[in-house]
Motif scaffolding. Structure first.
Motif, short mmCIF file in Angstrom:
data_model
loop_
_atom_site.label_atom_id
_atom_site.label_comp_id
_atom_site.label_asym_id
_atom_site.label_seq_id
_atom_site.Cartn_x
_atom_site.Cartn_y
_atom_site.Cartn_z
N VAL A 159 -65.70 -38.23 -37.24
CA VAL A 159 -64.40 -38.86 -37.47
C VAL A 159 -64.14 -39.60 -36.16
O VAL A 159 -63.79 -38.99 -35.16
N LEU A 160 -64.41 -40.90 -36.16
CA LEU A 160 -64.44 -41.65 -34.90
C LEU A 160 -63.22 -42.55 -34.72
O LEU A 160 -63.11 -43.24 -33.73
N ASN A 161 -62.32 -42.57 -35.70
CA ASN A 161 -61.15 -43.43 -35.59
C ASN A 161 -59.87 -42.64 -35.85
O ASN A 161 -59.62 -42.20 -36.97
N GLY A 162 -59.08 -42.48 -34.79
CA GLY A 162 -57.87 -41.67 -34.88
C GLY A 162 -56.81 -42.24 -35.80
O GLY A 162 -56.12 -41.49 -36.50
N THR A 163 -56.68 -43.57 -35.83
CA THR A 163 -55.64 -44.19 -36.66
C THR A 163 -55.87 -43.89 -38.13
O THR A 163 -54.95 -43.46 -38.84
N SER A 164 -57.10 -44.11 -38.61
CA SER A 164 -57.33 -43.88 -40.03
C SER A 164 -57.27 -42.38 -40.36
O SER A 164 -56.84 -42.01 -41.45
N ASN A 165 -57.68 -41.54 -39.41
CA ASN A 165 -57.58 -40.10 -39.68
C ASN A 165 -56.12 -39.65 -39.75
O ASN A 165 -55.76 -38.81 -40.57
N PHE A 166 -55.28 -40.27 -38.90
CA PHE A 166 -53.84 -39.97 -38.95
C PHE A 166 -53.27 -40.36 -40.31
O PHE A 166 -52.56 -39.59 -40.95
N ILE A 167 -53.62 -41.55 -40.78
CA ILE A 167 -53.09 -42.03 -42.06
C ILE A 167 -53.53 -41.11 -43.20
O ILE A 167 -52.72 -40.68 -44.03
N LEU A 168 -54.80 -40.74 -43.24
CA LEU A 168 -55.30 -39.87 -44.31
C LEU A 168 -54.68 -38.48 -44.23
O LEU A 168 -54.39 -37.85 -45.26
N SER A 241 -58.86 -34.70 -55.25
CA SER A 241 -59.89 -34.05 -54.43
C SER A 241 -59.44 -32.64 -54.04
O SER A 241 -60.27 -31.75 -53.88
N GLU A 242 -58.14 -32.45 -53.92
CA GLU A 242 -57.63 -31.12 -53.56
C GLU A 242 -57.89 -30.09 -54.65
O GLU A 242 -58.03 -28.89 -54.36
N ASP A 243 -57.97 -30.55 -55.90
CA ASP A 243 -58.32 -29.63 -57.00
C ASP A 243 -59.71 -29.04 -56.80
O ASP A 243 -60.05 -28.01 -57.37
N GLU A 244 -60.53 -29.72 -56.01
CA GLU A 244 -61.88 -29.23 -55.72
C GLU A 244 -61.92 -28.57 -54.35
O GLU A 244 -62.99 -28.41 -53.76
N ASP A 245 -60.74 -28.27 -53.80
CA ASP A 245 -60.63 -27.71 -52.46
C ASP A 245 -61.22 -28.62 -51.39
O ASP A 245 -61.80 -28.18 -50.41
N ALA A 246 -61.04 -29.90 -51.63
CA ALA A 246 -61.58 -30.90 -50.71
C ALA A 246 -60.46 -31.87 -50.32
O ALA A 246 -59.35 -31.79 -50.83
N THR A 247 -60.77 -32.76 -49.39
CA THR A 247 -59.85 -33.84 -49.08
C THR A 247 -60.68 -35.09 -48.81
O THR A 247 -61.89 -35.07 -49.00
N ILE A 248 -60.01 -36.19 -48.42
CA ILE A 248 -60.75 -37.43 -48.17
C ILE A 248 -60.62 -37.80 -46.70
O ILE A 248 -59.51 -37.82 -46.16
N ARG A 249 -61.72 -38.07 -46.04
CA ARG A 249 -61.71 -38.49 -44.64
C ARG A 249 -62.69 -39.64 -44.45
O ARG A 249 -63.70 -39.74 -45.18
N LEU A 250 -62.41 -40.49 -43.46
CA LEU A 250 -63.32 -41.60 -43.13
C LEU A 250 -64.42 -41.05 -42.23
O LEU A 250 -64.16 -40.65 -41.10
N VAL A 275 -62.96 -31.81 -40.67
CA VAL A 275 -61.60 -32.08 -41.15
C VAL A 275 -60.62 -31.69 -40.04
O VAL A 275 -60.24 -30.53 -39.90
N VAL A 276 -60.29 -32.69 -39.22
CA VAL A 276 -59.33 -32.49 -38.14
C VAL A 276 -58.08 -33.28 -38.49
O VAL A 276 -58.13 -34.22 -39.27
N ASN A 277 -56.96 -32.87 -37.92
CA ASN A 277 -55.71 -33.50 -38.31
C ASN A 277 -55.23 -34.56 -37.32
O ASN A 277 -55.58 -34.54 -36.14
N GLY A 278 -54.41 -35.47 -37.83
CA GLY A 278 -53.77 -36.48 -36.99
C GLY A 278 -54.78 -37.39 -36.33
O GLY A 278 -55.79 -37.76 -36.93
N THR A 279 -54.51 -37.72 -35.07
CA THR A 279 -55.35 -38.72 -34.40
C THR A 279 -56.59 -38.12 -33.74
O THR A 279 -57.30 -38.81 -33.02
N LEU A 280 -56.85 -36.84 -33.98
CA LEU A 280 -58.02 -36.22 -33.36
C LEU A 280 -59.33 -36.88 -33.82
O LEU A 280 -59.40 -37.42 -34.92
N ASN A 281 -60.31 -36.82 -32.96
CA ASN A 281 -61.66 -37.23 -33.32
C ASN A 281 -62.54 -35.99 -33.41
O ASN A 281 -62.24 -34.97 -32.79
N ALA A 282 -63.63 -36.10 -34.16
CA ALA A 282 -64.58 -34.99 -34.24
C ALA A 282 -65.96 -35.56 -34.46
O ALA A 282 -66.11 -36.63 -35.07
N ILE A 283 -66.94 -34.87 -33.94
CA ILE A 283 -68.31 -35.35 -34.11
C ILE A 283 -69.26 -34.16 -34.26
O ILE A 283 -69.16 -33.19 -33.52
#
Lengths: 324, 169
Positions: A159-168, A241-250, A275-283
Motif C-alpha cells: 500500500v504505497l499511496n496514503g491518500t488513496s488508502n485514506f479514501i478507501l 466485499s465485506e460479506d466475504e470478510d474482505a475489503t478493497i485496497r489499492l 490492510v492498514v488504516n488511513g494514510t499509513l503505508n505498508a509493504i
C-alpha cells in the motif's frame, strides 16, 4: 540542500532540535540561494520561508548552489516532475560529477534515471541514496540492502499511496461515497487540490518502479506498470466485499517471475497485514530465506520524510565521509 | 478432480468396509470423509450403511462404481460436485445494461467454470452498479482461465473487475 518545501523545512527543524553533527552550508529554493560555509542560520531561513519570502539571495540560483557551493553531500528535496525529472536530475548529475554524495527524496530522477545515476555515482566514487522516495518513514531501502542480505526477493506487495488508502478506509468505515471521502481528504490536507496522481494509482506506480528497479536491478518504466485507480470504487462494492470478510485496497504488486507488475484495487481479507488504516503505508516482501515480512509506517509528512532523508545522510556520513 | 458423495450399503462382516473402499485408491481417488450411521432401521440386521465423500480424477466414476459393486457394495445414492474451486470478485460498472446474461454465459459456456452466485446493488439508473460474482471451477488452473475470460468481457463492456489478492494458482 536544494528545495525548501515540506521536506526541506522538516529536515531544517529536526537539525535545529537535534545535534546530529550535520551542517547545512548552502540552501536554495526555486527562486533564490544562500551560501554560508560555516553553516546557514536555519531558524532565520525557516522564519523567512514561513513568512512567504524566499530563503536567500535572488541573484543566486539553485544551480549556482549545486555548482559553486561548499559541501560534501547534496540533499536534493526539490519538487518532483515525473515527466522530465528536471531540474532535479541535472542538480544530481552535477553534484555527482563534482564528486559529491547525493541524498534525494525526489521520485522523478530516481524513477526515470536510476540506472544512469547509479552508474555515474559509481564511477565518481560517491553514494546515491533515496530512501525517502518510497513509503516515507519506512526504512525499506535499508532493510533491503542490509537486513535482507543474502535473500532473494520473490515478490513485493504494498500500500504505497496514503491518500488513496485514506479514501478507501473512510469509504469502508463510514459508507461514504468516493466523492465524499475525497472531499474529506482534501479538507484534512491528505489530498492535493488535484489528486489525479494519487487516486489514479500513478504515484503508487512510480514508487513500484523505484522499488522494482532497486530490488531486481531492472530497467522498468512507468509505462510498463498496469495501473487502475480507485476513483470508480463504490461504497456498494466495499459493502459486498465485506460479506466475504474482505475489503478493497489499492495494492501495488510485483512478481517478476510471473511477469506481474501492477497497481490495482484488490479484494483483500480484512485481517490481512496489508490492510492498514488511513494514510499509513505498508509493504510486504516475500523472500527465499526470511519468508514474508511486512513493514508498516507513515508514508508522508514533513518530519517522517525528514527521518528517511536524515537516515540516508548519516549512513553516508558514518561510512563514506572523508576523514570518517 | 470431481467430488462425489455416495451412500453405500454392504454386509456387516469383518473387513468389508476396507474392501469396499479399496477401489477408491485403485481408481486414483482420495477419501475425504466416511460417515458411518448406526441408527439404521434394524429390519436389515446384517447390513451396514455408510456415507462417503471422495475426490476422483475426471472420467473414472463409472469404473469406481463397477469395482465397488464387484466387492458386493450396493450404491444407494450418488451425488457429484464437479466444481471444487470457488473465487469471488467484485464488478463495478453498467453491469445490467451491458447484457449481464451474456457476461454470465461467457463463463458458463467454458465448460470448466460456472457463475454460482451473483449479488448486485443498483443505486440509480444512470449510476454504476456494483456486484459480487462467485465463480466455481473444476481446478485452480481453470479458475485462472475463467477469471481471464471475465477480465476480457469486462474490458469489452468497460466494467471494472476487482480481483482478490493472492488467490491465483
Amino acid at each position: 540542500m536544494i528545495g525548501f518545501g515540506t521536506v526541506g523545512q522538516g529536515i531544517a527543524s529536526v537539525l535545529m532540535r537535534k545535534d546530529l553533527g550535520l551542517t547545512i552550508t548552502a540552501i536554495a529554493d526555486s527562486r533564490s540561494g544562500l551560501m554560508r560555509d560555516d553553516g546557514v542560520d536555519l531558524a532565520g531561513v525557516l522564519e523567512r520561508k514561513r513568512g512567504g519570502f524566499v530563503v536567500g539571495d535572488v541573484g543566486i540560483s539553485p544551480m549556482d548552489v549545486v555548482k559553486r557551493g561548499e559541501y560534501d553531500l547534496l540533499v536534493e528535496v526539490s519538487p518532483t516532475n515525473i515527466q522530465t525529472a528536471e531540474p532535479a536530475a541535472t542538480f544530481i548529475r552535477e553534484a555527482i560529477s563534482r564528486g559529491k554524495h547525493v541524498v534525494s527524496s525526489n521520485k522523478g530522477p530516481i524513477a526515470l534515471h536510476l540506472k544512469e545515476l547509479r552508474r555515474a555515482a559509481l564511477s565518481h566514487g560517491v553514494q546515491l541514496r533515496y530512501e525517502a522516495t518510497v513509503c516515507g518513514a519506512i526504512p525499506i531501502m535499508h532493510v533491503l540492502e542490509e537486513g535482507l542480505r543474502g535473500n532473494s526477493v520473490k515478490s513485493l506487495h504494498g500500500v504505497l499511496n496514503g491518500t488513496s488508502n485514506f479514501i478507501l478506509t473512510r469509504m469502508a468505515e463510514e459508507g461514504l461515497t468516493y466523492d465524499q471521502a475525497l472531499a474529506e481528504a482534501r479538507e484534512m490536507g491528505v489530498a492535493e487540490a488535484d489528486p489525479t496522481y494519487d487516486v489514479k494509482g500513478i504515484d503508487a506506480a512510480i514508487k513500484l518502479v523505484i522499488l522494482s528497479n532497486t530490488i531486481w536491478e531492472t530497467d522498468l518504466r512507468l509505462e510498463d506498470v498496469v495501473v487502475t485507480g480507485i476513483d470508480q470504487i463504490t461504497p456498494d462494492a466495499i459493502r459486498l466485499s465485506e460479506d466475504e470478510d474482505a475489503t478493497i485496497r489499492l495494492i501495488a504488486e510485483a512478481i517478476p517471475e510471473r511477469g506481474i507488475c501492477r497497481v490495482t484495487p484488490r479484494l483483500i481479507p480484512r485481517n490481512h497485514p496489508l490492510v492498514v488504516n488511513g494514510t499509513l503505508n505498508a509493504i510486504t516482501l516475500t523472500t527465499d530465506l526470511a519468508g514474508a515480512l511486512t513493514f508498516v509506517g507513515k508514508g508522508a509528512g514533513s518530519i517522517e520524510t525528514a527521518s528517511a532523508v536524515i537516515g540516508d545522510i548519516l549512513h553516508i556520513k558514518e561510512r563514506y565521509a572523508r576523514g570518517a | 478432480m470431481v467430488q462425489v458423495s455416495m451412500k453405500l450399503e454392504m454386509s456387516d462382516t469383518p473387513g468389508q468396509l476396507v474392501r469396499a473402499l479399496k477401489p477408491v485408491s485403485d481408481t486414483g481417488g482420495n477419501i475425504i470423509a466416511v460417515i458411518h450411521q448406526r441408527e439404521e432401521r434394524r429390519e436389515k440386521k446384517d447390513i451396514i450403511s455408510v456415507q462417503i465423500v471422495v475426490e476422483l480424477p475426471e472420467g473414472r466414476l463409472e469404473e469406481l462404481l463397477a469395482r465397488m459393486r464387484d466387492q458386493g457394495v450396493s450404491i444407494q445414492r450418488l451425488g457429484t460436485q464437479r466444481l471444487l474451486h470457488r473465487r469471488s470478485l467484485i464488478m463495478i460498472g453498467h453491469i445490467m445494461h451491458t447484457d449481464l446474461t451474456d457476461t454470465v454465459d461467457r463463463i458458463d459456456k467454458t465448460g470448466f467454470a460456472e457463475v454460482s452466485e451473483l449479488e448486485m446493488i443498483m443505486p440509480a439508473i444512470s449510476e454504476p452498479s456494483s456486484a459480487r460474482i462467485t465463480i466455481r471451477a473444476t481446478s485452480a488452473e481453470s479458475m485462472d482461465r475463467a477469471v481471464e475470460v471475465l477480465r476480457e468481457v469486462a474490458r469489452e463492456k468497460d466494467i471494472l473487475v476487482i480481483e482478490p489478492l493472492g488467490e491465483e494458482s
